[in-house]
Scaffold this motif. Structure first.
Motif, short mmCIF file in Angstrom:
data_model
loop_
_atom_site.label_atom_id
_atom_site.label_comp_id
_atom_site.label_asym_id
_atom_site.label_seq_id
_atom_site.Cartn_x
_atom_site.Cartn_y
_atom_site.Cartn_z
N ASN A 1 0.82 -1.20 0.00
CA ASN A 1 0.00 0.00 0.00
C ASN A 1 0.86 1.26 0.00
N ASN A 2 1.96 1.23 0.76
CA ASN A 2 2.85 2.38 0.83
C ASN A 2 3.49 2.65 -0.54
N ILE A 3 3.88 1.61 -1.23
CA ILE A 3 4.49 1.76 -2.55
C ILE A 3 3.49 2.37 -3.53
N ALA A 4 2.25 1.90 -3.48
CA ALA A 4 1.21 2.43 -4.37
C ALA A 4 0.96 3.91 -4.09
N ALA A 5 0.95 4.27 -2.82
CA ALA A 5 0.73 5.67 -2.46
C ALA A 5 1.88 6.54 -2.96
N LYS A 6 3.09 6.04 -2.85
CA LYS A 6 4.26 6.81 -3.33
C LYS A 6 4.20 6.98 -4.85
N LEU A 7 3.79 5.93 -5.56
CA LEU A 7 3.67 6.03 -7.01
C LEU A 7 2.59 7.04 -7.41
N ARG A 8 1.45 6.99 -6.71
CA ARG A 8 0.39 7.96 -7.01
C ARG A 8 0.86 9.38 -6.75
N ALA A 9 1.56 9.60 -5.65
CA ALA A 9 2.06 10.94 -5.33
C ALA A 9 3.07 11.41 -6.37
N ARG A 10 3.92 10.49 -6.80
CA ARG A 10 4.92 10.85 -7.80
C ARG A 10 4.27 11.21 -9.13
N ARG A 11 3.26 10.44 -9.52
CA ARG A 11 2.54 10.74 -10.77
C ARG A 11 1.81 12.07 -10.68
N ALA A 12 1.20 12.33 -9.54
CA ALA A 12 0.49 13.60 -9.36
C ALA A 12 1.47 14.77 -9.43
N GLU A 13 2.63 14.61 -8.82
CA GLU A 13 3.66 15.66 -8.87
C GLU A 13 4.11 15.90 -10.31
N ALA A 14 4.32 14.84 -11.06
CA ALA A 14 4.74 14.97 -12.45
C ALA A 14 3.65 15.65 -13.29
N ARG A 15 2.39 15.29 -13.03
CA ARG A 15 1.27 15.93 -13.75
C ARG A 15 1.23 17.42 -13.47
N THR A 16 1.40 17.78 -12.20
CA THR A 16 1.38 19.20 -11.83
C THR A 16 2.54 19.94 -12.46
N ARG A 17 3.73 19.32 -12.44
CA ARG A 17 4.91 19.94 -13.02
C ARG A 17 4.72 20.16 -14.52
N ARG A 18 4.18 19.15 -15.22
CA ARG A 18 3.95 19.30 -16.67
C ARG A 18 2.93 20.39 -16.96
N ALA A 19 1.87 20.44 -16.16
CA ALA A 19 0.83 21.46 -16.38
C ALA A 19 1.39 22.86 -16.14
#
Length: 49
Positions: free
Chosen positions: A2-20
């Protein structure tokens, strides 16, 4: 697991925000708006632009 999945989701969200934010900076209508967006990006993440 669960912790790994949460870290992946946070990383993807950060990348999405950075790209936007980078897209908004690249397509800013005026230099003033561009500078404001860059200031926001730098306040959020010191390594951005």
């Amino acid at each position: 697991m669960n912790n790994i999945a949460a870290k992946l989701r946070a990383r993807r969200a950060e990348a999405r925000t950075r790209r936007a934010l980078n897209r908004a900076i690249d397509t800013a209508a005026t230099a003033t708006v561009r500078q404001e967006l860059i200031a926001i990006a730098q306040a959020r993440q010191p390594h951005m632009r």
